[in-house]
Design an enzyme around this catalytic site. Structure first.
Site, PDB file in Angstrom:
ATOM      1  N   SER A   1       5.197 -27.101   8.903  1.00 54.50           N
ATOM      2  CA  SER A   1       4.041 -26.588   9.000  1.00 54.50           C
ATOM      3  C   SER A   1       3.856 -25.702   8.973  1.00 54.50           C
ATOM      4  O   SER A   1       3.192 -24.889   7.805  1.00 54.50           O
ATOM      5  CB  SER A   1       3.948 -26.549  10.757  1.00 54.50           C
ATOM      6  OG  SER A   1       3.863 -27.223  11.874  1.00 54.50           O
TER       7      SER A   1
ATOM      8  N   HIS B   1      11.431 -38.170  11.233  1.00 55.73           N
ATOM      9  CA  HIS B   1      10.531 -38.783  10.058  1.00 55.73           C
ATOM     10  C   HIS B   1      11.512 -39.312   8.623  1.00 55.73           C
ATOM     11  O   HIS B   1      12.865 -39.964   9.107  1.00 55.73           O
ATOM     12  CB  HIS B   1      10.313 -37.246   9.278  1.00 55.73           C
ATOM     13  CG  HIS B   1       9.229 -37.018   9.472  1.00 55.73           C
ATOM     14  ND1 HIS B   1       8.006 -36.225   9.445  1.00 55.73           N
ATOM     15  CD2 HIS B   1       8.533 -36.139  11.527  1.00 55.73           C
ATOM     16  CE1 HIS B   1       7.247 -35.639  10.119  1.00 55.73           C
ATOM     17  NE2 HIS B   1       7.723 -35.611  10.906  1.00 55.73           N
TER      18      HIS B   1
ATOM     19  N   HIS C   1       9.721 -13.060   3.211  1.00 53.65           N
ATOM     20  CA  HIS C   1       8.587 -12.388   3.537  1.00 53.65           C
ATOM     21  C   HIS C   1       7.710 -10.915   2.211  1.00 53.65           C
ATOM     22  O   HIS C   1       7.104  -9.635   2.224  1.00 53.65           O
ATOM     23  CB  HIS C   1      10.532 -10.465   3.187  1.00 53.65           C
ATOM     24  CG  HIS C   1      11.201 -11.130   4.819  1.00 53.65           C
ATOM     25  ND1 HIS C   1      11.400 -10.848   5.729  1.00 53.65           N
ATOM     26  CD2 HIS C   1      12.625 -11.640   4.330  1.00 53.65           C
ATOM     27  CE1 HIS C   1      12.160 -11.512   6.575  1.00 53.65           C
ATOM     28  NE2 HIS C   1      13.214 -11.952   5.448  1.00 53.65           N
TER      29      HIS C   1
ATOM     30  N   GLU D   1       8.703 -46.673  23.567  1.00 57.85           N
ATOM     31  CA  GLU D   1       7.677 -45.952  23.711  1.00 57.85           C
ATOM     32  C   GLU D   1       6.836 -46.175  23.186  1.00 57.85           C
ATOM     33  O   GLU D   1       6.452 -46.584  21.987  1.00 57.85           O
ATOM     34  CB  GLU D   1       8.749 -44.707  23.204  1.00 57.85           C
ATOM     35  CG  GLU D   1      10.006 -44.079  24.093  1.00 57.85           C
ATOM     36  CD  GLU D   1      10.590 -42.924  24.015  1.00 57.85           C
ATOM     37  OE1 GLU D   1      11.049 -42.503  24.270  1.00 57.85           O
ATOM     38  OE2 GLU D   1      10.420 -42.822  22.707  1.00 57.85           O
TER      39      GLU D   1
END
Ligand SMILES: Cc1ncc(COP(=O)(O)O)c(C=O)c1O
Length: 405
Positions: free
Chosen positions: A56, A192, A219, A339
């Site tokens: 992200s 992943h 920064h 799942e």
């Protein structure tokens, strides 16, 4: 027996590398990150790889660096329109919105699950929307054609950035996924192809873009740039460690993450092979049923056009009442401890957050293929940690369930 969508992926050597780094006392970004970045450049055949703390963050930095470069004119400005797929991941879309761009959604191709370039061309030709860029996702281990993407961008004079967060280890036309456009993002989240627990990075062949990513990761400072000395001389500061040359964030990775990454990358091809064999077995188990493995044309041993890396296995229910039968098979699989999950987010236009934010929300249903896939397809795990017994159980169970619905 349980078939999870993912497992930790950490092996003894990965854990030992963490202990080694913790004992060294060097914890924040340093030599381990540099070493991992070098290995990623070698694997991807890319000039630069800038590691960050997640896929992200990689997406966020790519967009920021297009909009606020230090040395050149911005490639994108506030208000510009960017094409994105209607089945997406939130953090492919959010950086665009957060930085003042307009995501323009395009339907997907149900056979690849990726943005449909024909639909994108139609939109450009007929809508009058002044599109400036495209941000495709290479979905679930499938590399998009670099020549098709480049041709599309050349024809329409578009900037291209790629989200390859789901497709490390995949290739097309002889090159790794994302070897087109300005840059590509990757994720090493634990489910992943390789893991650094959390983690990600950006590959690019553009020197100035890579320098800006390095500043923006930390920064906005100059110290990790290849041209740091030039900036330092120009600024004439006593302590060049504290020279800030761009906007920025703190999305640095830690040394322990990079150390795990360097261990894992060595095994990536083996992991991909294992995943491919799982997909092959599942495909064989359901081939004559109402279930279709999306992307199964890339499983044939004779094809050499593309290498699919199978992050998960997308399966579509075909035939009449497919949406109802999908619900039935999911209930059955979950009962058997297998799942399942939706295909990424499903049709992203249906998600409450995007409904609140963009004017496209009411159009959700008009993205026919995105809606169709949402209603009739689902994902199961293909993790390389699955044992032979688990794979056999998965195949037997899914076949039995498919024959029942
Ligand atoms: C297409 C896509 N982009 C971006 C991301 C974000 O990656 P991360 O979880 O490392 O932030 C993901 C996550 O899986 C993804 O699937």
């Amino acid at each position: 027996m349980r078939i999870p969508l993912a497992s930790s992926g950490l092996r003894t050597q990965d854990i030992e590398s963490v202990i080694r780094v913790l004992n060294s006392g060097n914890l924040t970004m340093g030599a381990e990150v540099k070493a991992f970045e070098k290995r990623m450049c070698e694997y991807l055949n890319a000039k630069h790889f800038v590691m960050v703390n997640s896929g992200s963050s990689a997406n966020l930095l790519m967009v920021e660096a297009l909009m606020r470069p230090t040395l050149s004119k911005p490639k994108l400005s506030v208000g510009d329109c960017v094409l994105v797929p209607a089945i997406a991941w939130p953090t492919t879309i959010w950086p665009l919105i957060q930085l003042g761009l307009n995501p323009v959604f395009v339907d997907i191709d149900p056979n690849s699950l990726a943005i449909d370039l024909n639909a994108a061309q139609y939109l450009i030709d007929t809508s009058g929307i002044p599109v400036k860029a495209i941000f495709p996702i290479h979905p679930l281990g499938l590399a998009l054609s670099p020549s098709a993407l480049e041709k599309f961008c050349h024809t329409n004079e578009l900037v291209l950035i790629n989200d390859v967060c789901e497709s490390l280890g995949s290739w097309r036309e002889g090159v790794h996924a994302g070897q087109s456009g300005v840059a590509s993002s990757f994720s090493f989240y634990f489910s992943h192809h390789i893991t650094t627990m959390e983690g990600g990075g950006i590959a690019t062949n553009d020197d100035a873009f890579a320098d800006d990513l390095r500043s923006m990761r930390s920064h906005g400072w100059s110290r990790d740039r290849s041209d740091a000395e030039k900036w330092n001389l120009a600024a004439n500061l006593n302590d060049a460690k504290f020279l800030f040359v761009s906007t920025g964030y703190n999305v640095r990775p830690m040394e322990i993450q990079a150390a795990i990454g360097s261990e894992q990358i060595v095994s990536l091809d083996e992991f991909v092979l294992k995943r491919r064999n799982i997909a092959k077995k599942v495909n064989a188990a359901v081939i004559d049923t109402a279930l279709t493995v999306i992307g199964n044309e890339f499983l044939s041993d004779s094809q050499n056009e593309a290498g699919h890396s199978w992050m998960l296995i997308p399966i579509r229910v075909t035939g009449s009442d497919a949406a109802v039968r999908k619900k039935r098979i999911i209930a059955q699989l979950e009962k058997l401890n297998i799942e399942t999950r939706p295909v990424l987010t499903g049709n992203f236009l249906s998600q409450p957050a995007i409904q609140r934010i963009t004017k496209h929300a009411s159009d959700a249903a008009s993205f026919k293929h995105a809606s169709g896939i949402t209603d009739t397809a689902f994902l199961i795990g293909a993790h390389h940690d699955l044992s032979d017994d688990q794979i056999d159980y998965l195949c037997t169970s899914i076949r039995a369930a498919a024959l029942e619905i």
